[in-house]
Scaffold this active site. Structure first.
Site, short mmCIF file in Angstrom:
data_model
loop_
_atom_site.label_atom_id
_atom_site.label_comp_id
_atom_site.label_asym_id
_atom_site.label_seq_id
_atom_site.Cartn_x
_atom_site.Cartn_y
_atom_site.Cartn_z
CD1 TRP A 1 107.29 -24.03 34.79
CD2 TRP A 1 109.30 -23.53 33.50
NE1 TRP A 1 107.21 -24.43 33.36
CE2 TRP A 1 108.29 -23.99 32.71
CE3 TRP A 1 110.53 -23.24 32.91
CZ2 TRP A 1 108.43 -24.50 31.45
CZ3 TRP A 1 110.54 -23.48 31.62
CH2 TRP A 1 109.81 -24.21 30.60
CG ASP B 1 108.21 -17.11 35.16
OD1 ASP B 1 107.48 -16.41 34.07
OD2 ASP B 1 108.85 -18.10 34.80
CE LYS C 1 103.74 -21.99 29.16
NZ LYS C 1 104.95 -21.92 29.56
C1 LIG Z 1 106.38 -21.81 29.91
C2 LIG Z 1 107.00 -21.33 31.01
C3 LIG Z 1 108.32 -20.71 30.73
C4 LIG Z 1 109.23 -20.98 29.52
O1 LIG Z 1 108.83 -20.20 28.41
P1 LIG Z 1 109.55 -20.08 27.17
O2 LIG Z 1 108.76 -19.12 26.57
O3 LIG Z 1 109.27 -21.32 26.50
O4 LIG Z 1 110.77 -19.97 27.28
C5 LIG Z 1 109.08 -20.11 31.99
N1 LIG Z 1 108.18 -20.04 33.16
C6 LIG Z 1 107.07 -20.51 33.26
C7 LIG Z 1 106.31 -20.36 34.57
C8 LIG Z 1 106.36 -21.28 32.11
O5 LIG Z 1 104.99 -21.62 32.42
#
Ligand SMILES: *Cc1c(COP(=O)(O)O)cnc(C)c1O
Length: 357
Positions: free
Chosen positions: A99, A169, A193
């Site tokens: 990521w 993030d 998540k």
């Molecule tokens: C799942 C995830 C993303 C991507 O998320 P989207 O909503 O599909 O764009 C980005 N960063 C992390 C750490 C993730 O777990």
């Protein structure tokens, strides 16, 4: 009978939240309509939005200096929006996994990027300590990092100490452990998540940072304009926000983030012990940097992967396949996964090892 769902995202939601949503689906608070059928500007929905913001603020103990936005485009849109707002000279990044790479690649389209540290040479099996980082460029605008790498299963055990804005993030670890939000200038997290269904991304931004923002071509992707419009430049994903509010309410009933953190630590240590005590399963991540949310592991013999997945699925343990880029297995243990789910998984794993190990 609900299965234990270990999917990395979209992920398991608390059963009681789904039950409340089901009970209210046709007739929300005696209005005669569903919450997803009403104007986003009417009282019914604006109170849901206000409630979601208030609960999230309390849960994360957000300082008054920080605002909450609900946006679209997922965390992936944020990879571009962050540099497009805040990258004037150099964007500094830590590369701790897949990521991080995506955030870095997106930023390169908007200007100069400095990667201060990377664990790529060790297949992203640890978080580089701050002492090991390169020196920050003098014209760096911000530092971006990924506190929990969902694919590699790597958690940063520290919050970087920097003099410039800190951006993180938190997609896969928001609300799973207490953090000092005042240390961050910008936090973002895709909902699917640890918050709710897909379709909304939570942004927490320190108002001060917005003063340095470049104006964006599209108002729905402009943080300042979204803030001025209380996340409603256009129609927000109302049903996703409603479900997020129910999840926040559920978290409050569980005792808040510190109570979740305690259970999450128990869940993770139980699974890691099961892995480490066996000669059959293995997790490659440095002990100090192991994720409490996403636990990847491999079997001693990868020819058994398909059998493991088929048998676990049949036992009501869903979605244990590792990310398509790395293979093996991965168990995601977000807030909605109860300890009983981890117990069922570790029992299954020990039994599987006895039979095939
Ligand atoms: C799942 C995830 C993303 C991507 O998320 P989207 O909503 O599909 O764009 C980005 N960063 C992390 C750490 C993730 O777990």
């Amino acid at each position: 009978m609900r299965a234990f769902n270990f999917c990395a995202g979209p992920a398991s939601l608390p059963t009681s939240v789904l039950e409340q949503a089901q009970a209210e689906l046709l007739d929300y608070q005696s209005s005669g309509v569903s919450i997803m059928e009403v104007s986003h500007r009417g009282d019914l929905f604006t109170s849901v939005l206000a409630s979601a913001k208030a609960r999230l603020r309390r849960l994360m103990q957000l300082p008054e200096s920080h605002d909450i936005l609900f946006m679209q485009g997922g965390a992936t849109a944020q990879f571009s929006l962050i540099p497009s707002h805040f990258l004037h000279g150099v964007g500094a990044y830590i590369n701790s996994g897949q990521w991080s790479i995506k955030a870095i690649e997106a930023a390169k389209r908007f200007g100069e990027v400095q990667v201060l540290a990377s664990s790529e040479e060790a297949n992203f099996s640890y978080m580089p300590t701050q002492a090991s980082w390169d020196k920050l460029a003098s014209n760096a605008d911000y530092l971006h990092y990924t506190p929990n790498e969902t694919i590699g299963g790597v958690r940063s055990p520290f919050v970087p100490e920097v003099e410039i804005p800190l951006i993180a993030d938190f997609s896969s670890s928001i609300l799973s452990e207490t953090i000092d939000a005042s240390k961050f200038d910008f936090i973002y997290a895709g909902a699917q998540k640890n918050i709710g269904p897909a379709g909304v991304v939570v942004v927490i931004v320190k108002r001060e940072l917005l003063k340095t923002a470049k104006e964006q071509a599209s108002p729905v992707f402009d943080y300042g304009k979204m803030l001025a419009a209380d996340s409603m430049v256009n129609t927000p994903p109302t049903y996703s926000i409603y479900l997020a509010d129910l999840v926040f309410k559920w978290l409050e009933e569980q005792g808040g983030v510190s109570a979740m953190e305690e259970i999450n630590n128990q869940k993770a240590s139980r699974l890691y012990s099961c892995i480490d005590d066996s000669g059959f399963y293995r997790n490659p991540v440095a002990l100090s940097d192991r994720s409490r949310m996403n636990v990847p592991f491999i079997l001693a013999d990868d020819r058994l992967d398909a059998t493991f997945l088929a048998e676990s699925e049949a036992a009501g343990l869903k979605s244990l396949a590792g990310h398509r880029s790395v293979g093996g297995m991965r168990a995601s243990l977000y807030n909605a996964m109860p300890l009983a789910g981890v117990n069922a998984l570790t029992e299954f794993m020990r039994d599987f090892e006895r039979r095939y190990g």
